[in-house]
Design a protein around this motif. Structure first.
Motif, PDB file in Angstrom:
ATOM      1  N   GLY A  42      40.590  38.259  38.177  1.00 37.83           N
ATOM      2  CA  GLY A  42      41.447  38.754  39.242  1.00 37.83           C
ATOM      3  C   GLY A  42      41.295  40.234  39.531  1.00 37.83           C
ATOM      4  N   ARG A  43      42.006  40.669  40.568  1.00 38.56           N
ATOM      5  CA  ARG A  43      41.861  42.024  41.088  1.00 38.56           C
ATOM      6  C   ARG A  43      42.320  43.088  40.097  1.00 38.56           C
ATOM      7  N   ALA A 106      41.424  33.822  37.730  1.00 40.20           N
ATOM      8  CA  ALA A 106      42.377  34.828  38.183  1.00 40.20           C
ATOM      9  C   ALA A 106      43.751  34.709  37.536  1.00 40.20           C
ATOM     10  N   ALA A 177      37.576  39.073  43.787  1.00 41.51           N
ATOM     11  CA  ALA A 177      38.886  38.433  43.644  1.00 41.51           C
ATOM     12  C   ALA A 177      39.182  37.543  44.850  1.00 41.51           C
TER      13      ALA A 177
END
Length: 212
Positions: A42-43, A106, A177
Motif C-alpha cells: 500500500g501507499r 495493501a 498502490a
C-alpha cells in the motif's frame, strides 16, 4: 553578487534537472523495489520506503560533497564490494519476501513494518553503486569553477536531485498502490512470488548495469 545568492551556474540548472529526471525514470533498484512495496503493502508503506531511499541518497550526496567517494577511483575493489553487497541485499529481500508468512494486498501497516521498510530503503541505497556513481561521476560535470565554492555547488545540485528523486519515487508509489486497488486481489502465494521474482530481476539488472 549573483554568485553569492545562487552558488551554481543558472545555465546548468535546466540540463541538470532533465538529466536527473531521466536517471530517476530509468528502471533500476529504487523504481522496481518501491513499485513492488506499494503494490503489495500500500501507499503508506511505499512512502516509508521512499523516506529511507531519500536518506540513503542524502548520505551519498554528503559523502560526495566532502570528497569521501573519491576513494572509489583510488581503490576499485571497494566499488566492486559495494556493487555485490547491493546485489546480495536485493536477493536477501527476495528470499525474505518469498518466505514471509503472510503478505496481504495493501494491508494497513503498523509502525514496526513501516520502520522496517524505512531501514530497507536506507540500506538499499547505501549499498547502491548507481547512487555512488551518480555523485562521483555526473554531479561534478555540472559544477563550474567560476561560480560558488565546490561544496556549495555540490550541496545545491545534490538537493535538487533529492527533490526530483522524491517526486519520481512518490509517483511510483502512488501508481503501484493504485494498480493494487484496480487489480483483482491476489492469493498470498502468488503475491509472494511476484515480490520475490521482481526483486530477483532488479538484482540481476543491478549486477549487469553496474559492471565495469
Amino acid at each position: 553578487m549573483a554568485h553569492s545568492a545562487w552558488p551554481v551556474d543558472p545555465a546548468v540548472v535546466g540540463p541538470f534537472l532533465i538529466a536527473v529526471a531521466l536517471i530517476e525514470l530509468t528502471p533500476g533498484p529504487n523504481m522496481g523495489w518501491l513499485a513492488l512495496v506499494a503494490l503489495a503493502r500500500g501507499r503508506l508503506a511505499g512512502f516509508a520506503a521512499v523516506a529511507g531511499v531519500t536518506l540513503g541518497l542524502a548520505v551519498w550526496m554528503l559523502a560526495a560533497a566532502y570528497g569521501l567517494t573519491e576513494v572509489f577511483s583510488v581503490w576499485p575493489p571497494l566499488y566492486q564490494g559495494l556493487r555485490w553487497a547491493g546485489v546480495l541485499f536485493l536477493l536477501w529481500l527476495a528470499w525474505e519476501a518469498w518466505r514471509a508468512p503472510t503478505i496481504e494486498a495493501a494491508p494497513t501497516p503498523d509502525a514496526r513494518s513501516l520502520s522496517g521498510l524505512f531501514v530497507r530503503g536506507l540500506m538499499g541505497n547505501l549499498l547502491n553503486p548507481k547512487a555512488a556513481v551518480f555523485y562521483v561521476a555526473l554531479l561534478p560535470t555540472f559544477m563550474r569553477p567560476d561560480h560558488g565554492a565546490p561544496l556549495s555547488q555540490a550541496l545545491t545540485l545534490g538537493s535538487l536531485h533529492l527533490a526530483v528523486a522524491v517526486l519520481v519515487h512518490s509517483l511510483i508509489v502512488i501508481g503501484g498502490a493504485g494498480a493494487a486497488r484496480l487489480a483483482p486481489r491476489m492469493q498470498d502465494r502468488a503475491l509472494r512470488a511476484v515480490m520475490a521474482g521482481g526483486l530477483i530481476v532488479v538484482a540481476a539488472w543491478l549486477a549487469w548495469e553496474t559492471r565495469t
